[in-house]
Design a protein around this motif. Structure first.
Motif, PDB file in Angstrom:
ATOM      1  N   GLY A 190       0.790  -1.027   0.118  1.00  0.00           N
ATOM      2  CA  GLY A 190      -0.030  -0.039   0.078  1.00  0.00           C
ATOM      3  C   GLY A 190       0.764   1.337  -0.108  1.00  0.00           C
ATOM      4  N   PRO A 192       2.687   4.186  -1.511  1.00  0.00           N
ATOM      5  CA  PRO A 192       2.787   4.779  -2.926  1.00  0.00           C
ATOM      6  C   PRO A 192       4.216   5.095  -2.977  1.00  0.00           C
ATOM      7  CG  PRO A 192       1.111   5.855  -1.616  1.00  0.00           C
ATOM      8  CD  PRO A 192       1.894   4.940  -0.853  1.00  0.00           C
ATOM      9  N   LYS A 194       7.244   5.816  -6.516  1.00  0.00           N
ATOM     10  CA  LYS A 194       7.613   6.232  -7.868  1.00  0.00           C
ATOM     11  C   LYS A 194       8.966   5.764  -8.128  1.00  0.00           C
ATOM     12  CE  LYS A 194       8.233  10.687  -9.194  1.00  0.00           C
ATOM     13  NZ  LYS A 194       7.754  11.928  -9.458  1.00  0.00           N
ATOM     14  N   LEU A 207       8.148  -4.453  -9.885  1.00  0.00           N
ATOM     15  CA  LEU A 207       6.722  -5.173  -9.638  1.00  0.00           C
ATOM     16  C   LEU A 207       6.643  -6.296 -10.581  1.00  0.00           C
ATOM     17  CD1 LEU A 207       4.492  -2.365  -8.818  1.00  0.00           C
ATOM     18  CD2 LEU A 207       5.772  -3.638  -7.283  1.00  0.00           C
ATOM     19  N   ILE A 220       7.972   3.790 -13.349  1.00  0.00           N
ATOM     20  CA  ILE A 220       6.577   3.249 -13.013  1.00  0.00           C
ATOM     21  C   ILE A 220       6.077   4.456 -11.824  1.00  0.00           C
ATOM     22  CG2 ILE A 220       7.415   1.751 -11.242  1.00  0.00           C
ATOM     23  CD1 ILE A 220       5.023  -0.218 -11.678  1.00  0.00           C
ATOM     24  N   GLN A 221       4.717   4.675 -11.678  1.00  0.00           N
ATOM     25  CA  GLN A 221       4.153   5.343 -10.521  1.00  0.00           C
ATOM     26  C   GLN A 221       3.040   4.691 -10.217  1.00  0.00           C
ATOM     27  OE1 GLN A 221       4.608   9.695 -11.072  1.00  0.00           O
ATOM     28  NE2 GLN A 221       2.442   9.964 -10.375  1.00  0.00           N
ATOM     29  N   SER A 222       3.013   4.537  -8.814  1.00  0.00           N
ATOM     30  CA  SER A 222       1.657   4.351  -7.936  1.00  0.00           C
ATOM     31  C   SER A 222       0.433   5.141  -8.215  1.00  0.00           C
ATOM     32  CB  SER A 222       1.876   3.974  -6.708  1.00  0.00           C
ATOM     33  OG  SER A 222       3.122   3.171  -6.316  1.00  0.00           O
ATOM     34  N   GLU A 223      -0.602   4.493  -8.513  1.00  0.00           N
ATOM     35  CA  GLU A 223      -1.725   5.243  -8.605  1.00  0.00           C
ATOM     36  C   GLU A 223      -1.975   6.101  -7.322  1.00  0.00           C
ATOM     37  OE1 GLU A 223      -6.813   4.461  -9.651  1.00  0.00           O
ATOM     38  OE2 GLU A 223      -5.218   2.839  -9.458  1.00  0.00           O
ATOM     39  N   TYR A 225      -0.317   8.536  -6.465  1.00  0.00           N
ATOM     40  CA  TYR A 225       1.189   9.029  -5.824  1.00  0.00           C
ATOM     41  C   TYR A 225       1.265  10.582  -5.644  1.00  0.00           C
ATOM     42  CZ  TYR A 225       6.072   9.839  -5.250  1.00  0.00           C
ATOM     43  OH  TYR A 225       7.295  10.048  -4.963  1.00  0.00           O
ATOM     44  N   LYS A 231       5.073   8.765   0.948  1.00  0.00           N
ATOM     45  CA  LYS A 231       5.553   8.095  -0.437  1.00  0.00           C
ATOM     46  C   LYS A 231       7.030   8.096  -0.535  1.00  0.00           C
ATOM     47  CE  LYS A 231       4.279  12.629  -2.543  1.00  0.00           C
ATOM     48  NZ  LYS A 231       3.508  13.294  -3.559  1.00  0.00           N
ATOM     49  N   GLN A 247       7.075  -5.121  -4.024  1.00  0.00           N
ATOM     50  CA  GLN A 247       6.088  -4.618  -2.713  1.00  0.00           C
ATOM     51  C   GLN A 247       5.544  -5.816  -2.322  1.00  0.00           C
ATOM     52  OE1 GLN A 247       3.316  -1.398  -4.147  1.00  0.00           O
ATOM     53  NE2 GLN A 247       3.685  -0.567  -2.228  1.00  0.00           N
ATOM     54  N   ARG A 249       2.748  -8.130  -0.789  1.00  0.00           N
ATOM     55  CA  ARG A 249       1.226  -8.004  -0.940  1.00  0.00           C
ATOM     56  C   ARG A 249       0.536  -8.957   0.211  1.00  0.00           C
ATOM     57  NH1 ARG A 249       0.730  -8.033  -7.804  1.00  0.00           N
ATOM     58  NH2 ARG A 249       1.998  -6.121  -8.007  1.00  0.00           N
TER      59      ARG A 249
END
Length: 249
Positions: A190, A192, A194, A207, A220-223, A225, A231, A247, A249
């Protein structure tokens, strides 16, 4: 557009043409490895000069000067210039001894510098700058306090496990770079983040994204962010090696 490949092709073409016409007595292939050593060493020296960090990394300047010297020493006999012989039977054992001593005493290979950055609103922020020629940098998996970090390794491994780290309520910057090595970063679920990763030769896994080969790049960038308060902004750049960002999970 990069001009390196066209220039290399032109040089090799001219070299083979001169050899086939009988003007020179050697082919470009015998100049390849000495040329690579000289080119790579000079490139690193130029980079150090541009960053104006010569006084901080005198050991690194010495290293690349040795690389260039070895390249020139190997090149000169191939183009017909006589050079004095080097007692390699002594050089290689001494090199191994020095390398072993550097591994035994990691505390002597690098140093950390803390700088204060002033931000809008009167806030100050500490950032750690750490450089090392060879070694291992590890944080985690236990509890530790995450802060901004700039880390440069010439040769080594970097392992950051953030799964139980204490992360401040702001954007944290991690900037990792080096010549030859491996970086592994583990993020808690969870969080965030970049990531911008590049490698000259090797593998990148962020990932589910995987790239391998030469000149690879992954971003890549987390939704969400940009809107997040807590972050992590990750930059990892190696010349040769492997980069892993996962990451939990």
């Amino acid at each position: 557009m990069s001009y390196k490949l066209p220039i290399i092709l032109i040089i090799f073409g001219i070299g083979f043409l001169l050899h086939n016409l009988g003007i020179i007595g050697f082919t470009p292939w015998i100049l390849l490895w000495p040329g690579v050593l000289i080119w790579f060493g000079l490139q690193q020296l130029i980079q150090i000069s541009k960053e104006r960090r010569g006084s901080q990394d005198s050991w690194e300047i010495a290293l690349w000067l040795v690389v260039v010297t070895v390249g020139v020493y190997l090149l000169l006999p191939k183009i017909g210039i006589t050079v004095p012989s080097i007692p390699w039977k002594l050089i290689w054992p001494l090199f191994l001894v020095i390398l072993g001593i550097m591994l035994l005493f990691p505390g002597k290979k690098g140093k950390a510098v803390f700088k204060v950055h002033f931000q809008p609103g009167g806030k100050t922020q500490m950032r750690e700058y750490k450089r090392a020629f060879m070694g291992e940098f590890v944080r985690g998996p236990g509890s530790w306090v995450l802060d901004d970090l700039t880390l440069h390794h010439s040769i080594g491994t970097v392992n950051l496990d953030l799964t139980h780290a204490i992360i401040p309520e702001r954007e944290v910057f991690l900037d990792i770079s080096g010549y030859v090595g491996e970086s592994s970063i583990y993020l808690p679920p969870g969080l965030p983040f970049k990531a911008e990763c590049s490698i000259g030769l090797g593998e990148i896994t962020v990932l589910d994204q995987h790239e391998s080969g030469s000149g690879r790049y992954v971003q890549i960038q987390s939704e969400g962010y940009d809107q997040a308060t807590k972050k992590v902004n990750i930059q990892v750049h190696w010349k040769i090696g492997e980069i892993n960002i996962r990451q939990i999970r």
